[in-house]
Write an enzyme that holds these catalytic residues in place. Structure first.
Site, PDB file in Angstrom:
ATOM      1  N   HIS A   1       0.810  -1.219   0.000  1.00  0.00           N
ATOM      2  CA  HIS A   1       0.000   0.000   0.000  1.00  0.00           C
ATOM      3  C   HIS A   1       0.845   1.270   0.000  1.00  0.00           C
ATOM      4  O   HIS A   1       0.368   2.346  -0.314  1.00  0.00           O
ATOM      5  CB  HIS A   1      -0.992  -0.003   1.165  1.00  0.00           C
ATOM      6  CG  HIS A   1      -0.378   0.143   2.512  1.00  0.00           C
ATOM      7  ND1 HIS A   1      -0.127  -0.917   3.349  1.00  0.00           N
ATOM      8  CD2 HIS A   1       0.046   1.229   3.179  1.00  0.00           C
ATOM      9  CE1 HIS A   1       0.410  -0.482   4.466  1.00  0.00           C
ATOM     10  NE2 HIS A   1       0.532   0.827   4.384  1.00  0.00           N
TER      11      HIS A   1
ATOM     12  N   ASP B   1       0.342  -7.710   1.306  1.00  0.00           N
ATOM     13  CA  ASP B   1       0.701  -6.311   1.557  1.00  0.00           C
ATOM     14  C   ASP B   1       2.217  -6.139   1.631  1.00  0.00           C
ATOM     15  O   ASP B   1       2.746  -5.462   2.506  1.00  0.00           O
ATOM     16  CB  ASP B   1       0.053  -5.773   2.837  1.00  0.00           C
ATOM     17  CG  ASP B   1       0.119  -4.247   2.894  1.00  0.00           C
ATOM     18  OD1 ASP B   1       0.343  -3.614   1.841  1.00  0.00           O
ATOM     19  OD2 ASP B   1      -0.040  -3.678   3.998  1.00  0.00           O
TER      20      ASP B   1
ATOM     21  N   SER C   1       4.596   2.855   7.823  1.00  0.00           N
ATOM     22  CA  SER C   1       4.310   1.661   7.019  1.00  0.00           C
ATOM     23  C   SER C   1       5.485   1.255   6.146  1.00  0.00           C
ATOM     24  O   SER C   1       6.087   2.083   5.470  1.00  0.00           O
ATOM     25  CB  SER C   1       3.114   1.901   6.113  1.00  0.00           C
ATOM     26  OG  SER C   1       1.933   1.799   6.838  1.00  0.00           O
TER      27      SER C   1
END
Length: 483
Positions: free
Chosen positions: A211, A244, A326
Site C-alpha cells: 500500500h 501487503d 508503514s
C-alpha cells in the site's frame, strides 16, 4: 494511516482484536462483503478462498501524506480546532479501511499540504520556546546587573564519554538508520503519500508495504531517500496485495548498500524488546521503542483500490507507529528485522485539523519469515505465490470457526474439484476450527494463517461436521498472482 491501507468495511473477526486502521492516500469505495465467503484463495467480493482476496480492512501505519500529530502550544488559539469527527473510521497509513468491523477514516490531505501543516506547528512551538527563553535570559541578566557580586558557579566542561554498547537502542538505531529509506509514491494524477522501506540486498532491492507504493504501480513516480539525504529514483519490481508486501529497486543504486540482517520471527516471544524505524507524519528517520505485545494477531487491511484485502497473522507491538511508518522495519534488541510495520489500531481524530489519528500503542507488523519468502518470489518472478486449500470460506462475523460456504467465489464450486480440500474430504458446511495448533475463529483468520505457510506445506485441519469433530491432513496448493 497515511501511505497505508484503506478500503471498504472489513469483515468483523469476533474474537480477534479490532482491525488496524490505516489512512488512505485516496479512498476508494468498495463493495460490502456478502453472505458468502472468499475462496481460501479469495477472489470474490462475497467471501474469500482460504487464499483471501476480499477488498476490506485497513492497513498500515503510515503514509506521511496524511499527517496528524497533536501537540500543545502556549498560545491557546493554536492549533485551530479540528473539524467535526468524520462518520467514517480512522485510517491508517495511506491506503486503508478499518479493522474487523471498524469503518474508514476520512482521507487525509495530500503529503505536501499535510507536511506543511506539521512543520508550521513545530515551528510555532519552537518560536514560543525561543521567545520564553529570551525573556528569561533578559530578566536574569538584569537581576545580575543589579546585584553587587557574582553568584555564578562554573560546571565541569564534560561529564565523561557516553558509551553506547551493542544492544542499546542508540547502537541499534545507528546501525539500522543508514539502511532505512523514506519512500515517496505519486500516481500519474498527482495523488500519493509517504512510507518507509529497508535495504534487502546489495543489488538495490528495497522491501516495503504494497500500500506504500500502490499509487506508483501504474506509471507513477517513486523515490527513496536515505538518512544521509541521498535520494534515488526507484521502480516497482513486484507487489503482493494479499500479503501487503512490495519490492522496489533503486535506479543507479550505490555500491555500498548494507542490507539489514533478517531475524527469525517464529522465535520472537511476547515481551521481547522492539525498535521501529519510519517516517511518522513525514518525520523521516524516527526511532521508537516498545515490546512484542502479542503474536499471531489476525489483521485484515486494504489498499483502497477496491481490489482485494490483505490478511496477516501479525506481530503486535506497543512501539509508537504512526502514518508514515508503514513498510519500515520492526527490529529486535540486536537490530535484526523481525517484521514490517504495516498497520495500527487507532481511535479519535488527529490534531491540526487533519482528521487523522496516531498511535495508541497497538501496532501490527508482518512477520519477517513470511515477508522474506514473498520478497524473494517477487524478485524472482515479479508475482506473488499464495498457499491455498481450495475452498471458499465465509467472511461473516463468527467466533465459531471458518465455514466452507455453499456457494463458491464468482460462481465457482465452493470446494475446488481436485484441490487440496477436496482431496482431504472437506465439504460445504464444514466449519474449520483449527489449523495445526492455531485456533481458527473466522474466515479471515484462516486465510491469514494459511498465508504464513508456503505451497506444498502439510497442515493438520480440525473441522466440525454434523456436531462431530474431525481431523485431516491437507497439503497446501498454490496460486500465482493477485488475480
Amino acid at each position: 494511516m497515511s501511505t497505508e491501507n484503506e478500503g471498504t468495511a472489513v469483515p468483523p473477526a469476533p474474537s480477534a482484536p479490532p482491525v488496524p486502521v490505516d489512512a488512505p492516500a485516496a479512498p476508494a469505495p468498495q463493495a460490502q462483503a456478502g453472505p458468502y465467503g472468499q475462496d481460501a484463495q479469495g477472489q470474490h467480493p462475497q467471501g474469500s478462498d482460504a487464499q483471501g482476496q476480499h477488498p476490506q480492512g485497513q492497513g498500515a501505519s503510515g503514509d506521511a501524506g496524511h499527517p496528524g500529530v497533536s501537540s500543545s502550544a502556549p498560545d491557546p488559539s493554536w492549533p485551530p480546532p479540528p473539524p467535526p469527527a468524520s462518520p467514517y473510521g480512522d485510517g491508517g497509513s495511506g491506503s486503508g479501511p478499518g479493522g474487523w468491523g471498524s469503518s474508514y477514516q476520512q482521507p487525509a490531505p495530500k503529503p505536501g499540504r499535510g507536511r506543511g501543516g506539521l512543520i508550521a506547528a513545530v515551528l510555532v512551538a519552537a518560536l514560543c520556546a525561543g521567545g520564553l527563553g529570551g525573556g528569561l535570559g533578559y530578566v536574569l541578566a538584569e537581576n545580575n546587573d543589579q546585584s553587587t557580586g557574582s553568584t555564578t558557579v562554573s560546571a565541569s566542561a564534560s561529564g565523561g564519554d557516553v558509551k553506547r554498547d551493542p544492544g542499546t537502542t542508540a547502537a541499534v538505531a545507528a546501525k539500522a538508520l543508514p539502511s532505512t529509506v523514506t519512500i515517496a509514491a505519486e500516481s500519474t494524477s498527482g495523488e500519493g503519500g509517504t512510507g518507509t522501506g529497508f535495504v534487502f540486498d546489495k543489488q538495490g532491492h528495497i522491501v516495503t508495504n504494497n500500500h506504500v507504493v500502490a499509487d506508483a504501480v501504474d506509471g507513477g513516480k517513486l523515490t527513496a531517500t536515505f538518512a544521509s539525504g541521498k535520494k534515488y529514483d526507484a521502480e516497482v519490481v513486484g507487489h503482493a496485495q494479499g500479503y501487503d508486501v512490495a519490492v522496489i529497486k533503486l535506479k543507479n543504486a550505490p555500491d555500498d548498500l548494507k542490507p539489514l540482517t533478517l531475524g527469525d520471527s517464529d522465535k520472537v516471544a511476547v515481551g521481547d524488546a522492539t525498535i521501529a524505524i519510519g517516517a511518522p507524519f513525514g518525520l523521516s528517520n524516527t526511532v521508537t521503542t516498545g515490546i512484542i505485545s502479542a503474536k499471531n494477531r489476525p489483521v485484515a487491511s486494504s489498499d483502497g483500490s477496491g481490489s482485494q484485502a490483505s490478511y496477516m497473522s501479525a506481530l503486535q507491538t506497543d512501539a509508537s507507529i504512526n502514518p508514515g511508518n508503514s513498510g519500515g522495519p520492526l527490529l529486535d534488541a540486536q537490530g535484526n528485522v523481525i517484521g514490517i510495520n504495516s498497520a495500527i489500531q487507532s481511535t479519535g481524530n488527529g490534531g491540526f485539523g487533519t482528521g487523522q489519528s496516531g498511535s495508541i500503542g497497538l501496532g501490527f507488523a508482518i512477520p519477517i519469515n513470511q515477508a522474506k519468502y514473498v520478497a524473494q518470489e517477487l524478485i524472482k518472478n515479479g508475482k506473488p505465490v499464495y498457499a491455498k486449500i481450495g475452498a471458499s470460506v465465509s467472511l461473516d462475523d463468527s467466533s465459531d470457526g471458518a465455514q466452507i460456504t455453499e456457494q463458491g467465489a464468482g460462481g465457482a464450486a465452493p470446494v475446488e474439484p481436485g484441490g487440496p480440500a477436496a482431496k482431504a474430504g472437506l465439504k460445504p458446511g464444514d466449519v474449520i476450527t483449527k489449523l495445526d495448533d492455531r485456533v481458527i475463529d473466522s474466515g479471515p483468520t484462516l486465510i491469514g494463517e494459511i498465508w504464513t505457510h508456503q505451497p506444498g506445506d502439510k497442515v493438520t485441519i480440525t473441522y466440525e461436521r454434523g456436531g462431530k469433530q474431525h481431523t485431516v491432513d491437507v497439503t497446501l496448493g498454490s496460486r500465482v498472482g493477485d488475480n
